[in-house]
Design a protein around this motif. Structure first.
Motif, PDB file in Angstrom:
ATOM      1  N   GLU A 135     -83.661 -74.831  82.222  1.00  9.87           N
ATOM      2  CA  GLU A 135     -82.516 -75.561  81.663  1.00  9.87           C
ATOM      3  C   GLU A 135     -81.502 -76.033  82.889  1.00  9.87           C
ATOM      4  O   GLU A 135     -81.124 -77.202  82.841  1.00  9.87           O
ATOM      5  CB  GLU A 135     -81.807 -74.790  80.680  1.00  9.87           C
ATOM      6  CG  GLU A 135     -82.827 -74.515  79.500  1.00  9.87           C
ATOM      7  CD  GLU A 135     -82.085 -73.647  78.329  1.00  9.87           C
ATOM      8  OE1 GLU A 135     -80.611 -73.613  78.527  1.00  9.87           O
ATOM      9  OE2 GLU A 135     -82.561 -73.217  77.436  1.00  9.87           O
ATOM     10  N   ARG A 177     -74.230 -68.603  80.689  1.00  4.33           N
ATOM     11  CA  ARG A 177     -74.407 -67.927  79.312  1.00  4.33           C
ATOM     12  C   ARG A 177     -73.049 -68.106  78.346  1.00  4.33           C
ATOM     13  O   ARG A 177     -73.116 -68.268  77.094  1.00  4.33           O
ATOM     14  CB  ARG A 177     -74.636 -66.400  79.197  1.00  4.33           C
ATOM     15  CG  ARG A 177     -76.211 -66.120  79.849  1.00  4.33           C
ATOM     16  CD  ARG A 177     -77.025 -66.759  78.943  1.00  4.33           C
ATOM     17  NE  ARG A 177     -78.435 -66.367  79.219  1.00  4.33           N
ATOM     18  CZ  ARG A 177     -79.292 -67.036  78.938  1.00  4.33           C
ATOM     19  NH1 ARG A 177     -79.315 -68.335  78.470  1.00  4.33           N
ATOM     20  NH2 ARG A 177     -80.716 -66.696  79.049  1.00  4.33           N
ATOM     21  N   GLU A 203     -86.111 -69.126  81.504  1.00  6.16           N
ATOM     22  CA  GLU A 203     -86.130 -70.247  80.642  1.00  6.16           C
ATOM     23  C   GLU A 203     -84.871 -70.957  80.807  1.00  6.16           C
ATOM     24  O   GLU A 203     -84.388 -72.322  80.997  1.00  6.16           O
ATOM     25  CB  GLU A 203     -85.826 -69.653  79.246  1.00  6.16           C
ATOM     26  CG  GLU A 203     -87.535 -68.977  78.643  1.00  6.16           C
ATOM     27  CD  GLU A 203     -87.126 -68.385  77.286  1.00  6.16           C
ATOM     28  OE1 GLU A 203     -86.098 -68.240  76.811  1.00  6.16           O
ATOM     29  OE2 GLU A 203     -88.145 -67.741  76.859  1.00  6.16           O
ATOM     30  N   LEU A 204     -83.785 -69.966  81.295  1.00  3.60           N
ATOM     31  CA  LEU A 204     -82.273 -70.453  81.553  1.00  3.60           C
ATOM     32  C   LEU A 204     -82.233 -71.340  82.819  1.00  3.60           C
ATOM     33  O   LEU A 204     -81.905 -72.514  82.822  1.00  3.60           O
ATOM     34  CB  LEU A 204     -81.249 -69.272  81.812  1.00  3.60           C
ATOM     35  CG  LEU A 204     -80.047 -69.710  82.190  1.00  3.60           C
ATOM     36  CD1 LEU A 204     -79.280 -70.594  81.070  1.00  3.60           C
ATOM     37  CD2 LEU A 204     -79.056 -68.731  82.301  1.00  3.60           C
ATOM     38  N   GLU A 227     -78.303 -61.962  81.861  1.00  4.04           N
ATOM     39  CA  GLU A 227     -79.510 -62.949  81.603  1.00  4.04           C
ATOM     40  C   GLU A 227     -79.473 -63.210  80.163  1.00  4.04           C
ATOM     41  O   GLU A 227     -80.280 -63.950  79.609  1.00  4.04           O
ATOM     42  CB  GLU A 227     -80.679 -62.158  82.344  1.00  4.04           C
ATOM     43  CG  GLU A 227     -80.508 -62.426  83.971  1.00  4.04           C
ATOM     44  CD  GLU A 227     -81.470 -61.532  84.597  1.00  4.04           C
ATOM     45  OE1 GLU A 227     -81.467 -61.415  85.660  1.00  4.04           O
ATOM     46  OE2 GLU A 227     -82.544 -61.469  83.962  1.00  4.04           O
ATOM     47  N   ARG A 257     -79.747 -64.031  76.493  1.00  5.03           N
ATOM     48  CA  ARG A 257     -79.569 -65.418  75.821  1.00  5.03           C
ATOM     49  C   ARG A 257     -78.523 -65.115  74.966  1.00  5.03           C
ATOM     50  O   ARG A 257     -78.303 -63.829  74.448  1.00  5.03           O
ATOM     51  CB  ARG A 257     -80.808 -66.017  75.095  1.00  5.03           C
ATOM     52  CG  ARG A 257     -80.332 -67.328  74.592  1.00  5.03           C
ATOM     53  CD  ARG A 257     -81.638 -68.032  74.305  1.00  5.03           C
ATOM     54  NE  ARG A 257     -82.305 -68.800  75.591  1.00  5.03           N
ATOM     55  CZ  ARG A 257     -82.019 -69.483  76.162  1.00  5.03           C
ATOM     56  NH1 ARG A 257     -80.987 -70.492  75.717  1.00  5.03           N
ATOM     57  NH2 ARG A 257     -82.714 -70.121  77.309  1.00  5.03           N
ATOM     58  N   ARG A 258     -77.781 -66.251  74.437  1.00  2.23           N
ATOM     59  CA  ARG A 258     -76.487 -65.995  73.494  1.00  2.23           C
ATOM     60  C   ARG A 258     -76.438 -65.036  72.424  1.00  2.23           C
ATOM     61  O   ARG A 258     -77.614 -64.991  71.718  1.00  2.23           O
ATOM     62  CB  ARG A 258     -76.172 -67.369  72.984  1.00  2.23           C
ATOM     63  CG  ARG A 258     -74.693 -67.335  72.334  1.00  2.23           C
ATOM     64  CD  ARG A 258     -74.599 -68.783  71.556  1.00  2.23           C
ATOM     65  NE  ARG A 258     -75.563 -69.218  70.458  1.00  2.23           N
ATOM     66  CZ  ARG A 258     -76.503 -70.008  70.719  1.00  2.23           C
ATOM     67  NH1 ARG A 258     -76.608 -70.895  71.811  1.00  2.23           N
ATOM     68  NH2 ARG A 258     -77.421 -70.525  69.658  1.00  2.23           N
ATOM     69  N   GLU A 288     -85.782 -64.261  79.590  1.00  3.19           N
ATOM     70  CA  GLU A 288     -84.629 -65.446  79.173  1.00  3.19           C
ATOM     71  C   GLU A 288     -84.155 -66.118  80.610  1.00  3.19           C
ATOM     72  O   GLU A 288     -83.514 -67.118  80.604  1.00  3.19           O
ATOM     73  CB  GLU A 288     -83.300 -64.885  78.319  1.00  3.19           C
ATOM     74  CG  GLU A 288     -83.753 -64.472  76.946  1.00  3.19           C
ATOM     75  CD  GLU A 288     -83.936 -62.878  76.776  1.00  3.19           C
ATOM     76  OE1 GLU A 288     -84.403 -62.446  77.810  1.00  3.19           O
ATOM     77  OE2 GLU A 288     -83.384 -62.500  75.802  1.00  3.19           O
ATOM     78  N   GLU A 303     -72.637 -71.242  76.496  1.00  7.26           N
ATOM     79  CA  GLU A 303     -73.493 -71.688  75.498  1.00  7.26           C
ATOM     80  C   GLU A 303     -72.803 -71.570  74.056  1.00  7.26           C
ATOM     81  O   GLU A 303     -73.133 -71.920  72.953  1.00  7.26           O
ATOM     82  CB  GLU A 303     -74.591 -70.735  75.326  1.00  7.26           C
ATOM     83  CG  GLU A 303     -75.677 -71.013  76.607  1.00  7.26           C
ATOM     84  CD  GLU A 303     -76.755 -70.171  76.369  1.00  7.26           C
ATOM     85  OE1 GLU A 303     -77.949 -70.317  76.940  1.00  7.26           O
ATOM     86  OE2 GLU A 303     -76.573 -68.806  75.930  1.00  7.26           O
ATOM     87  N   THR A 328     -71.522 -60.418  72.185  1.00  4.80           N
ATOM     88  CA  THR A 328     -70.935 -61.299  73.098  1.00  4.80           C
ATOM     89  C   THR A 328     -69.704 -60.634  73.676  1.00  4.80           C
ATOM     90  O   THR A 328     -69.440 -60.459  74.788  1.00  4.80           O
ATOM     91  CB  THR A 328     -70.803 -62.693  72.537  1.00  4.80           C
ATOM     92  OG1 THR A 328     -71.999 -63.303  72.130  1.00  4.80           O
ATOM     93  CG2 THR A 328     -69.718 -63.526  73.567  1.00  4.80           C
TER      94      THR A 328
END
Length: 223
Positions: free
Chosen positions: A209, A21, A205-206, A83, A85-86, A202, A24, A92
């Motif tokens: 990737e 994370r 999905e991560l 977990e 997402r950005r 998420e 990103e 953050t």
């Protein structure tokens, strides 16, 4: 699976997922210095994850790569906090500080463990995490230094607070409350912790990737 290995995988999964994370932000952080800083922090977290996976792998008869990449999403023990997402910058930073503060608390407990091997790894990780905590504290102080920054930070912290509580076992949560209130000079909201085992959407999905290259290689790719 032993409680010891369950704990090791919990720590490793947190570090791995947060490392990805944080990565990103590479190339899109609001300042060049933060582009470099978050990239470095991400690399450290993933390195810590590897050391922990290697410890678990010896007992489980597998390897670090398999533990990191070959499990289905429901077998990961990561906290929902890592977990997500950005997030935008204030969130953050809020997650960064909440995670590092909670992580410092659990590492302190692990360093006092009778398990010498686990205590030693915790001590090594803790030494390397000092920079992460300094970086997080610097940004918290910066945001607290302006009215707009404080407002945005408070909103982000209150939103993520239930996730932060869910990172720690119940007996360690009062210390997280104490540290947060001491830093912010205010009470924290009453919240029900978001527990481990309830994964964010998420995560799948991560992981898709993260494992793309490994799945594309016939014999798997090594990290």
């Amino acid at each position: 699976m032993s409680d010891r290995i369950d704990l090791v995988l919990t720590l490793a999964d947190d570090e791995l997922i947060l490392g990805w994370r944080n990565s990103e932000w590479t190339g899109i952080a609001p300042f060049l210095e933060e582009d470099v800083a978050f990239s470095s922090i991400a690399q450290n977290e993933i390195g810590h994850a590897r050391a922990l996976y290697e410890l678990a792998a010896r007992e489980l008869g597998t390897d670090a790569d398999a533990l990191a990449f070959d499990r289905p999403p429901e077998e990961y023990r990561s906290a929902p906090l890592v977990e997500l997402r950005r997030l935008e910058w204030a969130r953050t930073i809020a997650r960064h500080w909440l995670y590092e503060t909670a992580d410092a608390i659990r590492l302190a407990a692990l360093k006092a463990s009778d398990d010498e091997e686990l205590a030693g790894i915790a001590a090594k990780i803790d030494r390397e995490e000092v920079y992460h905590r300094i970086h997080a504290e610097m940004w918290i102080d910066r945001l607290l230094g302006s009215e707009d920054g404080r407002t945005r930070l408070d909103e982000a912290l209150d939103e993520l607070w239930p996730y932060a509580l869910g990172m720690l076992d119940e007996e360690l949560r009062p210390e997280l409350v104490r540290r947060m209130e001491a830093k912010l000079g205010r009470d924290v909201p009453t919240a029900e912790p978001v527990p481990r085992g309830r994964h964010e959407a998420e995560l799948a999905e991560l992981l898709d990737e993260m494992t793309m290259v490994r799945r594309s290689a016939p014999a798997g790719a090594r990290w």
